[in-house]
Design a protein around this motif. Sequence first.
Motif, PDB file in Angstrom:
ATOM      1  N   GLY A 215     -12.821  57.741   6.233  1.00  0.00           N
ATOM      2  CA  GLY A 215     -13.756  56.757   5.691  1.00  0.00           C
ATOM      3  C   GLY A 215     -14.186  55.755   6.738  1.00  0.00           C
ATOM      4  N   ALA A 216     -14.722  54.615   6.284  1.00  0.00           N
ATOM      5  CA  ALA A 216     -15.238  53.575   7.177  1.00  0.00           C
ATOM      6  C   ALA A 216     -14.092  52.887   7.906  1.00  0.00           C
ATOM      7  N   CYS A 217     -14.280  52.715   9.203  1.00  0.00           N
ATOM      8  CA  CYS A 217     -13.265  52.133  10.079  1.00  0.00           C
ATOM      9  C   CYS A 217     -13.607  50.679  10.386  1.00  0.00           C
ATOM     10  N   GLN A 218     -12.578  49.846  10.492  1.00  0.00           N
ATOM     11  CA  GLN A 218     -12.725  48.476  10.982  1.00  0.00           C
ATOM     12  C   GLN A 218     -12.032  48.405  12.333  1.00  0.00           C
ATOM     13  N   TYR A 219     -12.821  48.133  13.383  1.00  0.00           N
ATOM     14  CA  TYR A 219     -12.226  47.933  14.700  1.00  0.00           C
ATOM     15  C   TYR A 219     -11.833  46.481  14.872  1.00  0.00           C
ATOM     16  N   PHE A 220     -10.874  46.244  15.776  1.00  0.00           N
ATOM     17  CA  PHE A 220     -10.411  44.900  16.099  1.00  0.00           C
ATOM     18  C   PHE A 220     -10.343  44.718  17.607  1.00  0.00           C
ATOM     19  N   SER A 221     -10.591  43.503  18.046  1.00  0.00           N
ATOM     20  CA  SER A 221     -10.260  43.108  19.409  1.00  0.00           C
ATOM     21  C   SER A 221      -8.827  42.588  19.366  1.00  0.00           C
ATOM     22  N   VAL A 222      -8.091  42.804  20.468  1.00  0.00           N
ATOM     23  CA  VAL A 222      -6.691  42.405  20.539  1.00  0.00           C
ATOM     24  C   VAL A 222      -6.557  41.283  21.570  1.00  0.00           C
ATOM     25  N   ARG A 223      -5.860  40.221  21.177  1.00  0.00           N
ATOM     26  CA  ARG A 223      -5.674  39.077  22.075  1.00  0.00           C
ATOM     27  C   ARG A 223      -4.671  39.424  23.165  1.00  0.00           C
ATOM     28  N   ASP A 224      -5.086  39.178  24.396  1.00  0.00           N
ATOM     29  CA  ASP A 224      -4.232  39.357  25.575  1.00  0.00           C
ATOM     30  C   ASP A 224      -4.232  38.022  26.315  1.00  0.00           C
ATOM     31  N   GLY A 225      -3.316  37.145  25.947  1.00  0.00           N
ATOM     32  CA  GLY A 225      -3.311  35.794  26.506  1.00  0.00           C
ATOM     33  C   GLY A 225      -4.538  35.037  26.033  1.00  0.00           C
ATOM     34  N   GLU A 226      -5.388  34.641  26.976  1.00  0.00           N
ATOM     35  CA  GLU A 226      -6.626  33.931  26.643  1.00  0.00           C
ATOM     36  C   GLU A 226      -7.809  34.887  26.456  1.00  0.00           C
ATOM     37  N   ASP A 227      -7.621  36.154  26.765  1.00  0.00           N
ATOM     38  CA  ASP A 227      -8.691  37.150  26.699  1.00  0.00           C
ATOM     39  C   ASP A 227      -8.585  37.975  25.421  1.00  0.00           C
ATOM     40  N   TRP A 228      -9.725  38.567  25.055  1.00  0.00           N
ATOM     41  CA  TRP A 228      -9.772  39.491  23.922  1.00  0.00           C
ATOM     42  C   TRP A 228     -10.213  40.858  24.433  1.00  0.00           C
ATOM     43  N   LEU A 229      -9.427  41.886  24.160  1.00  0.00           N
ATOM     44  CA  LEU A 229      -9.748  43.254  24.561  1.00  0.00           C
ATOM     45  C   LEU A 229     -10.458  43.932  23.392  1.00  0.00           C
ATOM     46  N   THR A 230     -11.707  44.271  23.597  1.00  0.00           N
ATOM     47  CA  THR A 230     -12.565  44.782  22.534  1.00  0.00           C
ATOM     48  C   THR A 230     -12.146  46.172  22.061  1.00  0.00           C
ATOM     49  N   ASP A 231     -12.112  46.328  20.753  1.00  0.00           N
ATOM     50  CA  ASP A 231     -11.899  47.631  20.096  1.00  0.00           C
ATOM     51  C   ASP A 231     -10.601  48.319  20.516  1.00  0.00           C
ATOM     52  N   ARG A 232      -9.543  47.576  20.660  1.00  0.00           N
ATOM     53  CA  ARG A 232      -8.257  48.165  21.048  1.00  0.00           C
ATOM     54  C   ARG A 232      -7.362  48.459  19.845  1.00  0.00           C
ATOM     55  N   ALA A 233      -7.855  48.145  18.637  1.00  0.00           N
ATOM     56  CA  ALA A 233      -7.107  48.461  17.416  1.00  0.00           C
ATOM     57  C   ALA A 233      -8.107  48.822  16.323  1.00  0.00           C
TER      58      ALA A 233
ATOM     59  N   VAL B 134      -3.283  37.993  16.508  1.00  0.00           N
ATOM     60  CA  VAL B 134      -3.527  38.871  17.665  1.00  0.00           C
ATOM     61  C   VAL B 134      -4.719  39.799  17.471  1.00  0.00           C
ATOM     62  N   LEU B 135      -5.257  39.862  16.254  1.00  0.00           N
ATOM     63  CA  LEU B 135      -6.410  40.724  15.990  1.00  0.00           C
ATOM     64  C   LEU B 135      -7.598  39.883  15.543  1.00  0.00           C
ATOM     65  N   ARG B 136      -8.771  40.336  15.940  1.00  0.00           N
ATOM     66  CA  ARG B 136     -10.022  39.704  15.513  1.00  0.00           C
ATOM     67  C   ARG B 136     -11.004  40.829  15.203  1.00  0.00           C
ATOM     68  N   ASP B 137     -11.688  40.732  14.059  1.00  0.00           N
ATOM     69  CA  ASP B 137     -12.653  41.771  13.667  1.00  0.00           C
ATOM     70  C   ASP B 137     -13.675  42.011  14.771  1.00  0.00           C
ATOM     71  N   SER B 138     -14.001  43.277  14.963  1.00  0.00           N
ATOM     72  CA  SER B 138     -15.043  43.686  15.891  1.00  0.00           C
ATOM     73  C   SER B 138     -16.190  44.279  15.076  1.00  0.00           C
ATOM     74  N   PRO B 139     -17.424  44.104  15.521  1.00  0.00           N
ATOM     75  CA  PRO B 139     -18.554  44.645  14.762  1.00  0.00           C
ATOM     76  C   PRO B 139     -18.835  46.130  15.017  1.00  0.00           C
ATOM     77  N   THR B 140     -18.044  46.773  15.856  1.00  0.00           N
ATOM     78  CA  THR B 140     -18.288  48.173  16.213  1.00  0.00           C
ATOM     79  C   THR B 140     -18.217  49.060  14.963  1.00  0.00           C
ATOM     80  N   PRO B 141     -19.284  49.809  14.671  1.00  0.00           N
ATOM     81  CA  PRO B 141     -19.274  50.676  13.483  1.00  0.00           C
ATOM     82  C   PRO B 141     -18.707  52.065  13.790  1.00  0.00           C
ATOM     83  N   TYR B 142     -17.982  52.607  12.837  1.00  0.00           N
ATOM     84  CA  TYR B 142     -17.526  53.994  12.936  1.00  0.00           C
ATOM     85  C   TYR B 142     -17.100  54.441  11.546  1.00  0.00           C
ATOM     86  N   THR B 143     -17.384  55.677  11.218  1.00  0.00           N
ATOM     87  CA  THR B 143     -16.918  56.269   9.969  1.00  0.00           C
ATOM     88  C   THR B 143     -16.311  57.623  10.293  1.00  0.00           C
TER      89      THR B 143
END
Length: 104
Positions: free
Chosen positions: A51-69, A37-46
């Motif tokens: 410390g350094a954050c890893q954002y994820f897109s979250v799967r919503d059926g066939e769609d991916w919602l960017t930076d929701r985790a 249900v999660l896929r790495d996102s390239p969005t940077p944040y610290t």
Amino acid sequence: MFEAKLGDQVIARAHADDVIHIEGNVYFPPSAVVDGVLRDSPTPYTCPWKGACQYFSVRDGEDWLTDRAWSYPEILPTAVDRVGRDFAGYVAFWKDVQVERVAA
């Protein structure tokens, strides 16, 4: 027990003792998140204290919602002192994912 749901889909579930509450967010241990249900996102944040954050897109059926985790894979040592527990790799969710306490 805490659950994270996107619509009717449960995407994370953990016992109350296993989640960590930080700044109004519930952080789930990585093992509590449903596979796929999660896929790495390239969005940077610290965060200055976590410390350094890893954002994820979250799967919503066939769609991916960017930076929701997000997660902090390698937290700063002072963050453990501040929170009282090591939360490296724990995952929190943005507002369109409903996180609530449920009966076990």
